[in-house]
Design an enzyme around this catalytic site. Structure first.
Site, PDB file in Angstrom:
ATOM      1  N   ARG A 118      -4.885  31.221 -48.809  1.00 23.76           N
ATOM      2  CA  ARG A 118      -5.951  31.603 -49.734  1.00 23.76           C
ATOM      3  C   ARG A 118      -6.768  32.785 -49.224  1.00 23.76           C
ATOM      4  O   ARG A 118      -7.421  33.468 -50.003  1.00 23.76           O
ATOM      5  CB  ARG A 118      -6.886  30.401 -49.965  1.00 23.76           C
ATOM      6  CG  ARG A 118      -6.211  29.198 -50.614  1.00 23.76           C
ATOM      7  CD  ARG A 118      -5.705  29.494 -51.999  1.00 23.76           C
ATOM      8  NE  ARG A 118      -5.109  28.335 -52.641  1.00 23.76           N
ATOM      9  CZ  ARG A 118      -5.731  27.572 -53.528  1.00 23.76           C
ATOM     10  NH1 ARG A 118      -6.978  27.820 -53.876  1.00 23.76           N
ATOM     11  NH2 ARG A 118      -5.104  26.551 -54.072  1.00 23.76           N
ATOM     12  N   LEU A 128      -5.649  32.839 -55.690  1.00 21.92           N
ATOM     13  CA  LEU A 128      -4.945  32.099 -56.735  1.00 21.92           C
ATOM     14  C   LEU A 128      -5.866  31.666 -57.870  1.00 21.92           C
ATOM     15  O   LEU A 128      -5.421  30.985 -58.801  1.00 21.92           O
ATOM     16  CB  LEU A 128      -4.236  30.894 -56.128  1.00 21.92           C
ATOM     17  CG  LEU A 128      -3.120  31.248 -55.134  1.00 21.92           C
ATOM     18  CD1 LEU A 128      -2.499  29.996 -54.541  1.00 21.92           C
ATOM     19  CD2 LEU A 128      -2.036  32.110 -55.794  1.00 21.92           C
ATOM     20  N   LYS A 129      -7.122  32.067 -57.817  1.00 24.76           N
ATOM     21  CA  LYS A 129      -8.017  31.875 -58.960  1.00 24.76           C
ATOM     22  C   LYS A 129      -7.989  33.082 -59.888  1.00 24.76           C
ATOM     23  O   LYS A 129      -8.604  33.057 -60.957  1.00 24.76           O
ATOM     24  CB  LYS A 129      -9.443  31.621 -58.471  1.00 24.76           C
ATOM     25  CG  LYS A 129      -9.592  30.315 -57.699  1.00 24.76           C
ATOM     26  CD  LYS A 129     -11.031  30.053 -57.285  1.00 24.76           C
ATOM     27  CE  LYS A 129     -11.162  28.735 -56.551  1.00 24.76           C
ATOM     28  NZ  LYS A 129     -12.565  28.452 -56.130  1.00 24.76           N
ATOM     29  N   GLY A 143       1.969  20.710 -51.030  1.00 23.31           N
ATOM     30  CA  GLY A 143       1.460  19.414 -50.637  1.00 23.31           C
ATOM     31  C   GLY A 143       0.136  19.060 -51.271  1.00 23.31           C
ATOM     32  O   GLY A 143      -0.683  18.359 -50.659  1.00 23.31           O
ATOM     33  N   ARG A 190      -2.432  17.483 -54.467  1.00 24.03           N
ATOM     34  CA  ARG A 190      -2.414  16.312 -55.337  1.00 24.03           C
ATOM     35  C   ARG A 190      -1.650  16.643 -56.626  1.00 24.03           C
ATOM     36  O   ARG A 190      -1.565  17.802 -57.041  1.00 24.03           O
ATOM     37  CB  ARG A 190      -3.843  15.892 -55.688  1.00 24.03           C
ATOM     38  CG  ARG A 190      -4.645  15.376 -54.520  1.00 24.03           C
ATOM     39  CD  ARG A 190      -5.863  14.618 -54.981  1.00 24.03           C
ATOM     40  NE  ARG A 190      -6.916  14.622 -53.977  1.00 24.03           N
ATOM     41  CZ  ARG A 190      -7.988  13.844 -54.007  1.00 24.03           C
ATOM     42  NH1 ARG A 190      -8.166  13.013 -55.017  1.00 24.03           N
ATOM     43  NH2 ARG A 190      -8.904  13.911 -53.063  1.00 24.03           N
ATOM     44  N   ARG A 232      -2.031  23.204 -62.898  1.00 26.03           N
ATOM     45  CA  ARG A 232      -3.272  23.843 -63.352  1.00 26.03           C
ATOM     46  C   ARG A 232      -3.344  25.308 -62.929  1.00 26.03           C
ATOM     47  O   ARG A 232      -4.005  26.112 -63.602  1.00 26.03           O
ATOM     48  CB  ARG A 232      -4.488  23.075 -62.827  1.00 26.03           C
ATOM     49  CG  ARG A 232      -4.676  21.720 -63.519  1.00 26.03           C
ATOM     50  CD  ARG A 232      -6.022  21.109 -63.205  1.00 26.03           C
ATOM     51  NE  ARG A 232      -6.156  20.687 -61.825  1.00 26.03           N
ATOM     52  CZ  ARG A 232      -5.758  19.498 -61.358  1.00 26.03           C
ATOM     53  NH1 ARG A 232      -5.168  18.623 -62.174  1.00 26.03           N
ATOM     54  NH2 ARG A 232      -5.941  19.179 -60.085  1.00 26.03           N
ATOM     55  N   HIS A 273      -4.802   8.996 -46.214  1.00 27.05           N
ATOM     56  CA  HIS A 273      -4.246   9.538 -44.981  1.00 27.05           C
ATOM     57  C   HIS A 273      -3.204   8.566 -44.450  1.00 27.05           C
ATOM     58  O   HIS A 273      -2.998   7.475 -45.006  1.00 27.05           O
ATOM     59  CB  HIS A 273      -5.342   9.798 -43.948  1.00 27.05           C
ATOM     60  CG  HIS A 273      -6.134  11.039 -44.230  1.00 27.05           C
ATOM     61  ND1 HIS A 273      -5.581  12.300 -44.188  1.00 27.05           N
ATOM     62  CD2 HIS A 273      -7.443  11.209 -44.561  1.00 27.05           C
ATOM     63  CE1 HIS A 273      -6.512  13.198 -44.483  1.00 27.05           C
ATOM     64  NE2 HIS A 273      -7.647  12.565 -44.715  1.00 27.05           N
ATOM     65  N   ASP A 274      -2.559   8.967 -43.368  1.00 26.16           N
ATOM     66  CA  ASP A 274      -1.466   8.190 -42.795  1.00 26.16           C
ATOM     67  C   ASP A 274      -1.802   6.708 -42.693  1.00 26.16           C
ATOM     68  O   ASP A 274      -1.008   5.849 -43.076  1.00 26.16           O
ATOM     69  CB  ASP A 274      -1.148   8.759 -41.406  1.00 26.16           C
ATOM     70  CG  ASP A 274       0.097   8.151 -40.780  1.00 26.16           C
ATOM     71  OD1 ASP A 274       1.159   8.783 -40.858  1.00 26.16           O
ATOM     72  OD2 ASP A 274      -0.001   7.059 -40.201  1.00 26.16           O
ATOM     73  N   ASN A 278      -3.769   4.899 -44.391  1.00 21.20           N
ATOM     74  CA  ASN A 278      -3.813   4.240 -45.691  1.00 21.20           C
ATOM     75  C   ASN A 278      -2.417   3.964 -46.230  1.00 21.20           C
ATOM     76  O   ASN A 278      -2.150   2.884 -46.772  1.00 21.20           O
ATOM     77  CB  ASN A 278      -4.588   5.090 -46.685  1.00 21.20           C
ATOM     78  CG  ASN A 278      -5.964   5.475 -46.188  1.00 21.20           C
ATOM     79  OD1 ASN A 278      -6.246   6.651 -45.982  1.00 21.20           O
ATOM     80  ND2 ASN A 278      -6.831   4.494 -45.971  1.00 21.20           N
ATOM     81  N   ASP A 337       2.828  10.287 -42.277  1.00 22.19           N
ATOM     82  CA  ASP A 337       2.751  11.745 -42.415  1.00 22.19           C
ATOM     83  C   ASP A 337       4.069  12.421 -42.061  1.00 22.19           C
ATOM     84  O   ASP A 337       4.623  13.191 -42.849  1.00 22.19           O
ATOM     85  CB  ASP A 337       1.662  12.308 -41.499  1.00 22.19           C
ATOM     86  CG  ASP A 337       0.294  12.333 -42.155  1.00 22.19           C
ATOM     87  OD1 ASP A 337       0.158  11.851 -43.293  1.00 22.19           O
ATOM     88  OD2 ASP A 337      -0.649  12.821 -41.520  1.00 22.19           O
TER      89      ASP A 337
END
Length: 374
Positions: free
Chosen positions: A38, A60-61, A82, A84, A90, A125-126, A128, A155
């Site tokens: 970015r 990228l906006k 990677g 969500r 979008r 995370h891992d 979870n 992970d």
């Protein structure tokens, strides 16, 4: 670049977790991996996950930043992201838009919970992902809380490696169909798949859900033991012949307490072994077991590992710009990988990559002036 993946073109969307490691492994083996960041930033020699990659910095906006990213993706074999679920869509870089420009693209998506399901949009995370799969419950002492195994289980083992497996499978299939496809690599899926042996043992009635009561979870005395100097020895002689070698070398001569097949004796034997291994230092035990099939080895620290004679002989670790890191793996007889190349400064290859994608100098200069190239 040399290596078995020389000529493979990969675009990786900058992120954290298992996707950058997947990009690193592909670059290690010769793929041309272009990282879309970015914002430009200085290089850091310890940024091991980005070693050997090219780096492009795009806003990228901005619509033209998205268009530039799409131009890079249009010339790639593989895309890795990677985020969500829904983030790439979008931005206008979802699978449908990319497939329209590049029908042969293998689109690798790495998430914790997967692209769908009621938890797909939740953070995690891992620890979870391991917690949800039953994996974490099995690790730790019986009288304490479950112990997270660093972030290896979900992970990197359940995530990175299954993403790479999916990418390689899709590239193989593309040779027949000529078409790319989307890889939905979810850490909860991968971590669950890794436990096939445990699932088998549960189904056979050979695995208890109580921690520290099974052959591989610390129930049997295949554990780490403290030595006289406060350092540790890893003991893992599962097979009878290896077990016999271990007890002979360690001087354990009580036949009853040497019986490895009786779970009722395991707690007592763990205590016996703990007392025995406290009698010598770690390095003394290492010398006793060296060159044998006793499956007894020292537990080394991070700083000790690179200097171990076996790892040094294999050059398992290399030092680049003062940073100790693992060498590329696995090893290939005809197409060996190059030594690791340094990580790039974020954005250092922006203009070169855009020129290769068909942008002329005037357009690049304009995009720079308008803040599209960051």
């Amino acid at each position: 670049m040399s290596g078995p993946l020389a000529g493979l073109r990969v675009v990786e969307m900058a992120g954290i977790g298992p996707a950058p490691l997947a990009g690193q492994f592909l670059a290690d083996l010769g793929a041309e991996v272009t990282l879309i960041a970015r914002k430009s930033a200085a290089a850091h020699p310890a940024d091991i996950n980005n070693r050997g990659k090219r780096s492009v910095a795009l806003n990228l906006k901005h619509p033209e930043g998205v268009a530039a990213a799409m131009a890079l993706i249009a010339g790639a074999d593989v895309l890795i992201e990677g985020f969500r679920p829904g983030v790439m869509e979008r931005m206008g870089l979802g699978p449908a838009e990319c497939a329209e420009r590049n029908p042969g693209l293998v689109y690798g998506r790495m998430t914790g919970w997967g692209q769908d399901g009621p938890m797909a949009q939740m953070a995690g995370h891992d620890i979870n992902y391991l917690g949800l799969t039953g994996f974490l419950h099995a690790i730790g002492r019986a009288d304490d809380v479950p112990t997270p195994p660093l972030n290896i289980g979900a992970d990197y083992a359940g995530g990175t490696m299954f993403l790479l497996f999916g990418i390689m499978a899709a590239l193989w299939e593309r040779q027949t169909s000529g078409r790319g496809q989307v890889i939905d690599a979810a850490m909860v899926d991968g971590a669950s798949a890794l436990m096939a042996l445990v699932h088998s043992m549960i189904a056979m009635g050979r695995w208890s859900e109580a921690r520290e009561s099974n052959l591989l979870d610390g129930g049997a005395p295949h554990l780490t033991y403290a030595c006289a100097d406060g350092k540790f020895l890893a003991l893992g002689p599962l097979e009878p012949q290896f077990f016999a070698e271990m007890i002979a070398r360690a001087g354990i001569d009580d036949a009853q307490r040497a019986d490895q097949t009786d779970p009722a004796r395991w707690p007592e034997r763990r205590e016996d072994y703990a007392a025995i291994f406290r009698q010598k230092t770690r390095d003394e035990w290492t010398a006793i077991f060296d060159g044998t099939d006793a499956c007894a080895t020292p537990v080394l620290t991070w700083s000790e590992a690179a200097d171990h004679p076996h790892l040094a002989a294999r050059q398992t670790f290399v030092v680049r710009d003062g940073v100790t890191q693992a060498a590329p793996v696995p090893r290939f007889s005809r197409t060996p990988a190059d030594a690791p190349r340094p990580p790039p400064a974020a954005g250092q290859d922006t203009e070169a990559a855009l020129r290769a994608a068909g942008y002329d100098e005037d357009t690049i200069a304009r995009l720079r002036a308008e803040g599209v190239l960051t």
